[in-house]
Design an enzyme around this catalytic site. Structure first.
Site, PDB file in Angstrom:
ATOM      1  N   SER A  99     -33.883 -22.177 -27.012  1.00  0.00           N
ATOM      2  CA  SER A  99     -34.397 -21.380 -25.899  1.00  0.00           C
ATOM      3  C   SER A  99     -33.521 -20.159 -25.643  1.00  0.00           C
ATOM      4  O   SER A  99     -32.334 -20.158 -25.996  1.00  0.00           O
ATOM      5  CB  SER A  99     -34.398 -22.267 -24.651  1.00  0.00           C
ATOM      6  N   TYR A 159     -28.962 -27.000 -19.580  1.00  0.00           N
ATOM      7  CA  TYR A 159     -30.057 -26.929 -20.551  1.00  0.00           C
ATOM      8  C   TYR A 159     -29.656 -26.043 -21.736  1.00  0.00           C
ATOM      9  O   TYR A 159     -29.775 -26.446 -22.898  1.00  0.00           O
ATOM     10  CB  TYR A 159     -31.284 -26.376 -19.833  1.00  0.00           C
ATOM     11  N   LYS A 196     -28.906 -27.088 -25.737  1.00  0.00           N
ATOM     12  CA  LYS A 196     -29.601 -26.469 -26.868  1.00  0.00           C
ATOM     13  C   LYS A 196     -28.586 -25.898 -27.867  1.00  0.00           C
ATOM     14  O   LYS A 196     -28.753 -26.023 -29.080  1.00  0.00           O
ATOM     15  CB  LYS A 196     -30.529 -25.348 -26.378  1.00  0.00           C
TER      16      LYS A 196
HETATM   17  N1  LIG Z   1     -42.442 -24.014 -22.799  1.00  0.00           N
HETATM   18  C1  LIG Z   1     -41.487 -23.094 -22.831  1.00  0.00           C
HETATM   19  O1  LIG Z   1     -41.581 -22.026 -22.185  1.00  0.00           O
HETATM   20  C2  LIG Z   1     -40.247 -23.302 -23.688  1.00  0.00           C
HETATM   21  C3  LIG Z   1     -39.336 -22.271 -23.766  1.00  0.00           C
HETATM   22  C4  LIG Z   1     -38.195 -22.459 -24.534  1.00  0.00           C
HETATM   23  C5  LIG Z   1     -38.003 -23.659 -25.220  1.00  0.00           C
HETATM   24  N2  LIG Z   1     -38.910 -24.671 -25.106  1.00  0.00           N
HETATM   25  C6  LIG Z   1     -38.641 -25.918 -25.824  1.00  0.00           C
HETATM   26  O2  LIG Z   1     -39.815 -26.322 -26.524  1.00  0.00           O
HETATM   27  C7  LIG Z   1     -39.892 -27.751 -26.571  1.00  0.00           C
HETATM   28  C8  LIG Z   1     -41.258 -28.211 -26.079  1.00  0.00           C
HETATM   29  O3  LIG Z   1     -41.475 -27.670 -24.783  1.00  0.00           O
HETATM   30  P1  LIG Z   1     -42.752 -28.066 -23.911  1.00  0.00           P
HETATM   31  O4  LIG Z   1     -43.020 -26.905 -23.040  1.00  0.00           O
HETATM   32  O5  LIG Z   1     -43.828 -28.599 -24.784  1.00  0.00           O
HETATM   33  O6  LIG Z   1     -42.145 -29.248 -23.034  1.00  0.00           O
HETATM   34  P2  LIG Z   1     -42.874 -30.540 -22.391  1.00  0.00           P
HETATM   35  O7  LIG Z   1     -42.046 -30.948 -21.233  1.00  0.00           O
HETATM   36  O8  LIG Z   1     -44.317 -30.267 -22.153  1.00  0.00           O
HETATM   37  O9  LIG Z   1     -42.771 -31.628 -23.551  1.00  0.00           O
HETATM   38  C9  LIG Z   1     -41.587 -32.314 -23.837  1.00  0.00           C
HETATM   39  C10 LIG Z   1     -41.949 -33.742 -24.218  1.00  0.00           C
HETATM   40  O10 LIG Z   1     -40.740 -34.471 -24.557  1.00  0.00           O
HETATM   41  C11 LIG Z   1     -40.957 -35.806 -24.178  1.00  0.00           C
HETATM   42  N3  LIG Z   1     -39.707 -36.546 -24.036  1.00  0.00           N
HETATM   43  C12 LIG Z   1     -38.761 -36.400 -23.065  1.00  0.00           C
HETATM   44  N4  LIG Z   1     -37.786 -37.315 -23.220  1.00  0.00           N
HETATM   45  C13 LIG Z   1     -38.108 -38.048 -24.312  1.00  0.00           C
HETATM   46  C14 LIG Z   1     -37.493 -39.155 -24.952  1.00  0.00           C
HETATM   47  N5  LIG Z   1     -36.354 -39.697 -24.482  1.00  0.00           N
HETATM   48  N6  LIG Z   1     -38.069 -39.663 -26.058  1.00  0.00           N
HETATM   49  C15 LIG Z   1     -39.242 -39.135 -26.526  1.00  0.00           C
HETATM   50  N7  LIG Z   1     -39.887 -38.115 -25.935  1.00  0.00           N
HETATM   51  C16 LIG Z   1     -39.313 -37.562 -24.842  1.00  0.00           C
HETATM   52  C17 LIG Z   1     -41.682 -35.684 -22.835  1.00  0.00           C
HETATM   53  O11 LIG Z   1     -42.347 -36.908 -22.503  1.00  0.00           O
HETATM   54  C18 LIG Z   1     -42.618 -34.525 -23.079  1.00  0.00           C
HETATM   55  O12 LIG Z   1     -43.907 -34.957 -23.449  1.00  0.00           O
HETATM   56  C19 LIG Z   1     -38.730 -28.263 -25.735  1.00  0.00           C
HETATM   57  O13 LIG Z   1     -37.669 -28.603 -26.610  1.00  0.00           O
HETATM   58  C20 LIG Z   1     -38.343 -27.065 -24.888  1.00  0.00           C
HETATM   59  O14 LIG Z   1     -36.984 -27.127 -24.538  1.00  0.00           O
HETATM   60  C21 LIG Z   1     -40.034 -24.521 -24.352  1.00  0.00           C
END
Ligand SMILES: NC(=O)c1ccc[n+]([C@@H]2O[C@H](COP(=O)([O-])OP(=O)(O)OC[C@H]3O[C@@H](n4cnc5c(N)ncnc54)[C@H](O)[C@@H]3O)[C@@H](O)[C@H]2O)c1
Length: 336
Positions: A127, A151, A155
């Site tokens: 991120s 966070y 990362k």
């Molecule tokens: N959406 C954004 O704007 C954004 C920006 C930068 C980085 N990211 C990164 O992209 C990735 C996906 O983001 P997202 O928006 O889909 O997030 P999200 O919160 O929708 O999905 C994350 C998933 O991880 C699962 N999870 C959490 N703990 C867990 C565990 N112990 N075991 C198994 N599963 C587990 C959750 O149940 C959830 O379904 C993440 O790594 C996030 O940090 C997202």
């Protein structure tokens, strides 16, 4: 034996979209999808995906994801995690999920790959939160990341492990630093960036949305710039990531800042007005929150996209208006 693509966090926003995109990609016909999440993930309709409910903070459950009976492991998309505010508010839990469990999946991929003679592609979503403190106006691929949040720290730790595992030939790592994604469907969240999508998503549905930046439409705070990308472009870039030849990536790091674009909060609101009219804008309620504003202002808002574009990654074109329009169409079609 068919090839396997495994997605952790497949029950989440990006993981679910990625699973559908892989299922619909004619070039990936024949790949077996394994979808993993701590909540039961849903397989795309008419797919032969295997769904696994697993808590990846337990290394035994991470190991169990790799089973030669499922096929030959080609790619792991490691997307699971808890988001910015969650890991800031609960430091130990944040480290357990965002660092320890990522390492557990990384080790499981390493050991399975070594056992089967397969160099598994390990694609990880980092991120822009890895950046903090004094920063140049434009982030370059060699700008040092000094995170100012739990966070971002988590990362960055993951990135260092993945780079080292790649250097040692344990996995073929690819690390994607994502911009803030707009428009994210679903309910508002506690994330500091939640309003970035909320001020578009809610008014398009006739609902009020709070903007924590500025007191009114004329506030100078609305000129706050943000670094953004649309979900569609992010998912296409996830697919492109596994196709890039390792030899084209920098020798000393597998980090790529995915392309994004800069838009101010004011430009977001102007795009909403252009697509949905003045009435939609009246649904935005301004409640300036200096803490939220400080957090969002600390994030970088301009990156040099040239390295990512040279690798074949794509960028949104046309700014916010086409993104708002597309989300409106998706709402009408009931697909978000
Ligand atoms: N959406 C954004 O704007 C954004 C920006 C930068 C980085 N990211 C990164 O992209 C990735 C996906 O983001 P997202 O928006 O889909 O997030 P999200 O919160 O929708 O999905 C994350 C998933 O991880 C699962 N999870 C959490 N703990 C867990 C565990 N112990 N075991 C198994 N599963 C587990 C959750 O149940 C959830 O379904 C993440 O790594 C996030 O940090 C997202």
């Amino acid at each position: 034996m068919g090839k396997v693509i495994l997605i952790t966090g497949a029950g989440g926003f990006l993981g679910g979209k990625l699973a559908s995109a892989i299922h619909e990609d004619p070039e990936l016909t024949g790949f077996r999808l394994i979808l993993v999440d701590v909540i039961e993930p849903r397989a795309p309709p008419h797919s032969n995906a295997i769904t696994i409910k697993a808590d990846l903070t337990d290394p035994a459950q991470a190991d169990a994801l790799f089973n030669t009976q499922y096929g030959v492991y080609d790619t792991v998309y490691c997307l699971h995690g808890i988001m910015s505010r969650g890991s800031e508010d609960n430091f130990d839990f944040g480290v357990k999920v965002n660092v320890d469990s990522v390492r557990a999946v990384l080790d499981a991929a390493r050991h399975h790959g070594q056992k089967t003679g397969q160099l598994i592609k390990f694609i990880f979503t980092s991120s822009l939160a890895v950046y903090g403190g004094p920063l140049p106006d434009v982030i370059q691929s060699d700008t040092i990341a000094t995170p100012q949040s739990a966070y971002g720290m988590g990362k960055l730790v993951d990135e260092i492990f993945i780079n080292e595992y790649t250097r040692r030939g344990f996995v073929d790592g690819r690390i994607l630093r994502l911009p803030t994604i707009v428009v994210r469907p679903g309910a508002p969240s506690a994330a500091a960036s939640s309003f970035v999508s909320g001020i578009i998503r809610e008014p398009l549905q006739g609902l009020e949305s709070v903007c924590p930046i500025g007191d009114s439409l004329t506030s100078p705070e609305l000129d706050l710039p943000l670094w953004l990308a649309s979900p569609d472009v992010i998912i296409r870039n996830f697919l492109i990531t596994r196709q890039i030849s390792a030899t084209r990536l920098l020798a000393h790091t597998r980090v790529v800042c995915l392309p994004g674009f800069t838009a101010t909060v004011r430009e977001e609101i102007a795009a909403l007005e252009e697509v949905a009219g003045k009435e939609a804008v009246t649904l935005i309620k301004f409640e300036d929150d200096p803490t939220n504003r400080r957090v969002v202002s600390s994030w970088p808002s301009r990156f040099d996209n040239s390295y990512a574009l040279s690798l074949g990654f794509i960028a949104d074109s046309g700014g916010m208006v086409p993104i708002v329009r597309r989300f409106q169409q998706q709402l009408k079609a009931g697909s978000v």
